[in-house]
Structure formats: C-alpha cells, structure tokens
Design an enzyme around this catalytic site. Sequence first.
Site, PDB file in Angstrom:
ATOM      1  N   ASN A   9       0.888  -0.997  -0.189  1.00  0.00           N
ATOM      2  CA  ASN A   9      -0.072  -0.056  -0.012  1.00  0.00           C
ATOM      3  C   ASN A   9       0.825   1.212  -0.254  1.00  0.00           C
ATOM      4  OD1 ASN A   9      -1.718   2.064   0.596  1.00  0.00           O
ATOM      5  ND2 ASN A   9      -2.260   1.397   2.656  1.00  0.00           N
ATOM      6  N   LYS A  11       0.233   4.281  -0.483  1.00  0.00           N
ATOM      7  CA  LYS A  11      -0.297   5.412   0.103  1.00  0.00           C
ATOM      8  C   LYS A  11      -0.116   6.724  -0.950  1.00  0.00           C
ATOM      9  CE  LYS A  11      -0.202   3.506   4.680  1.00  0.00           C
ATOM     10  NZ  LYS A  11      -0.083   3.740   5.989  1.00  0.00           N
ATOM     11  N   HIS A  98      -9.815   1.738   4.441  1.00  0.00           N
ATOM     12  CA  HIS A  98      -8.530   1.542   5.308  1.00  0.00           C
ATOM     13  C   HIS A  98      -8.593   2.568   6.509  1.00  0.00           C
ATOM     14  CE1 HIS A  98      -4.178   2.742   6.283  1.00  0.00           C
ATOM     15  NE2 HIS A  98      -3.912   1.710   5.625  1.00  0.00           N
ATOM     16  N   GLU A 100      -7.177   5.138   7.611  1.00  0.00           N
ATOM     17  CA  GLU A 100      -6.603   6.616   7.119  1.00  0.00           C
ATOM     18  C   GLU A 100      -7.845   7.098   6.317  1.00  0.00           C
ATOM     19  OE1 GLU A 100      -2.918   5.853   5.188  1.00  0.00           O
ATOM     20  OE2 GLU A 100      -2.103   5.459   7.111  1.00  0.00           O
ATOM     21  N   GLU A 170      -5.880  -4.661  10.457  1.00  0.00           N
ATOM     22  CA  GLU A 170      -4.752  -3.684  10.775  1.00  0.00           C
ATOM     23  C   GLU A 170      -4.914  -2.799  11.999  1.00  0.00           C
ATOM     24  OE1 GLU A 170      -2.767  -2.499   6.583  1.00  0.00           O
ATOM     25  OE2 GLU A 170      -4.458  -1.054   7.076  1.00  0.00           O
ATOM     26  N   GLY A 176       2.096   2.433  10.624  1.00  0.00           N
ATOM     27  CA  GLY A 176       3.162   3.630  10.310  1.00  0.00           C
ATOM     28  C   GLY A 176       3.691   4.148  11.754  1.00  0.00           C
ATOM     29  N   SER A 216       3.087  -1.881  10.300  1.00  0.00           N
ATOM     30  CA  SER A 216       4.438  -1.891  10.560  1.00  0.00           C
ATOM     31  C   SER A 216       5.031  -3.198  10.208  1.00  0.00           C
ATOM     32  CB  SER A 216       4.893  -1.320  11.964  1.00  0.00           C
ATOM     33  OG  SER A 216       4.487  -0.078  12.334  1.00  0.00           O
TER      34      SER A 216
HETATM   35  P1  PGA Z   1       2.618   0.611   7.673  1.00  0.00           P
HETATM   36  O1  PGA Z   1       1.216   0.647   6.986  1.00  0.00           O
HETATM   37  O2  PGA Z   1       2.970  -0.845   7.405  1.00  0.00           O
HETATM   38  O3  PGA Z   1       3.371   1.680   7.087  1.00  0.00           O
HETATM   39  O4  PGA Z   1       2.360   0.550   9.232  1.00  0.00           O
HETATM   40  C1  PGA Z   1       0.252  -0.433   6.753  1.00  0.00           C
HETATM   41  C2  PGA Z   1      -1.098   0.242   6.081  1.00  0.00           C
HETATM   42  O5  PGA Z   1      -1.496   1.203   6.366  1.00  0.00           O
HETATM   43  O6  PGA Z   1      -1.578  -0.757   5.241  1.00  0.00           O
END
Ligand code: PGA
Length: 255
Positions: A9, A11, A98, A100, A170, A176, A216
Amino acid sequence: MRRKFICGNWKMNGTLEETSALLGGIVGLWDDAYRKVEVAICPPFTSIGLALDKLSGRGVQIAVGAQNCYSETKGAFTGEVSARMLAEAGCTYVILGHSERRTIFNENNELINRKIKTALNVGLKPILCIGETHEERELAQTYEVLLHQLTQCLRGVDVTQMKMITIAYEPVWAIGTGRTATAEIAQDSHSYIRSEIGKLYDETVASQITIQYGGSMNAANAAELLEQTDIDGGLIGGASLDAKAFTAIIEAATK
Ligand code: PGA
C-alpha cells in the site's frame, strides 16, 4: 492451504519517476520462487498505468490495485474514481476501509459497504481493512469493534462474492508507528476474525478467506507474523516503498 498474499500500500507516495525506480528495483530483485505468493502493489491512481507497463513482460507476477474507489458508477462526483474505471485501467484489487480513509476522510462502514459492492459488481477484488484503535484495545473492545466493522462492511455480500474478498487486520495503533502487533496479538485477532466469518457465512468461506496483517510489517518481523496459523499475508505500507524490504517480505512469505 491458503496462498500467502503480500500487498504493498504505497499510500500517497510514488511520482512517475519514483514508481519507475521502485518497480525497477523490485523486478531486479525478483526470484522465481515468489510465484508461490500472490503479490500486488497499490500505487496512487496516477501511477497505475505506468506500474502495469513496468510490470508486464518482465517475468514477474505482480498484480496492481488501487487504494480507494467511489461507491457510484458514474456522474457528478467531482474528484472521485469509480470501480469500473479502475477495472478498465487494469486493476485487480482495491483497498477499502483503510483506517486513514476512515479517520481523515470520515468514511463510515455504510459507505465502505457500498464501495465493496460496486467493486464486486465490476470484478474488482476488495481488500477490506478493519482494526481497533489503541483506546479500543485498552478498553478491551477489540473483538466488538472487529465484529462490528466486519458485519457492517460485508452486509449483503454473499457466500460466492466472499471468494473475491481479502480481509486486512490492521490495528490502527500499529500503522506507520513502528509498533507492530506481536505475533500472538495478531494471531489472536486473525483467529477471531476467521471464526466470526465462519458464523456469518460457513466453514468453507472461513477456511478459504485470506486474512492479511497490516501495521509496521517489515523485513525483520514478517517471518514470525507469517508463520502464524491464521496470518495469510501482509498489507505493507512503509516497507513496500523499499524494493529490498518489500522483496524480503515476499521471500518470508514463500517459507
Ligand atoms: P505501515 O502501513 O506498514 O506503514 O504500518 C500499513 C497500512 O497502512 O496498510
């Protein structure tokens, strides 16, 4: 045996130049053994065409997906992109729900449910993200939150359509932040999700559905997470922007 599924992903990262460089790196590090794993990347809309170009005829098996779509097919929705447009552009997957999107863009389960249905209608495979916040975990509400998101987002999705769906667990507190869920915590949530899917659908759907972990995941912790019985892959943010780290995670998934 469920096939492992590793999806990047990106982003809001990946200009055309960065997309070329990153995919060049991944293609260069590709090993034939990675074909055992389902691999996909979800770049920004503007890089989808280029990504497909860069990946075709290179001897790699990497699908392309998008990070969002709208719930309507066409019309006066300035700034939105439809599932049909994404399918036509060559996307196989679309990430929906997601955290976000839920927090920054105020998406709720009802909207996510409509998006899932429009994606399914055009043969685009949704990756449905669910997960609890830090506060919800502290309050011991994790199961409740996961079940609520699952039932609301999958409302009206039938047994046959479930073959098209991937779930990404998640935990919001792990995204993140560098704070990965321990393998034990992740496995516990995954096994809960699978058992609830068994109740909502049936045992066959539960045993066949792919449940990715996201938050992460990186080259160092992927092997331990992917070893867990109910962890079938990863939705990778930060580490998917580095060709070495991303291919190391794919490598871990071949084991
Ligand atoms: P990350 O993001 O691996 O940077 O924690 C995962 C995601 O948001 O899908």
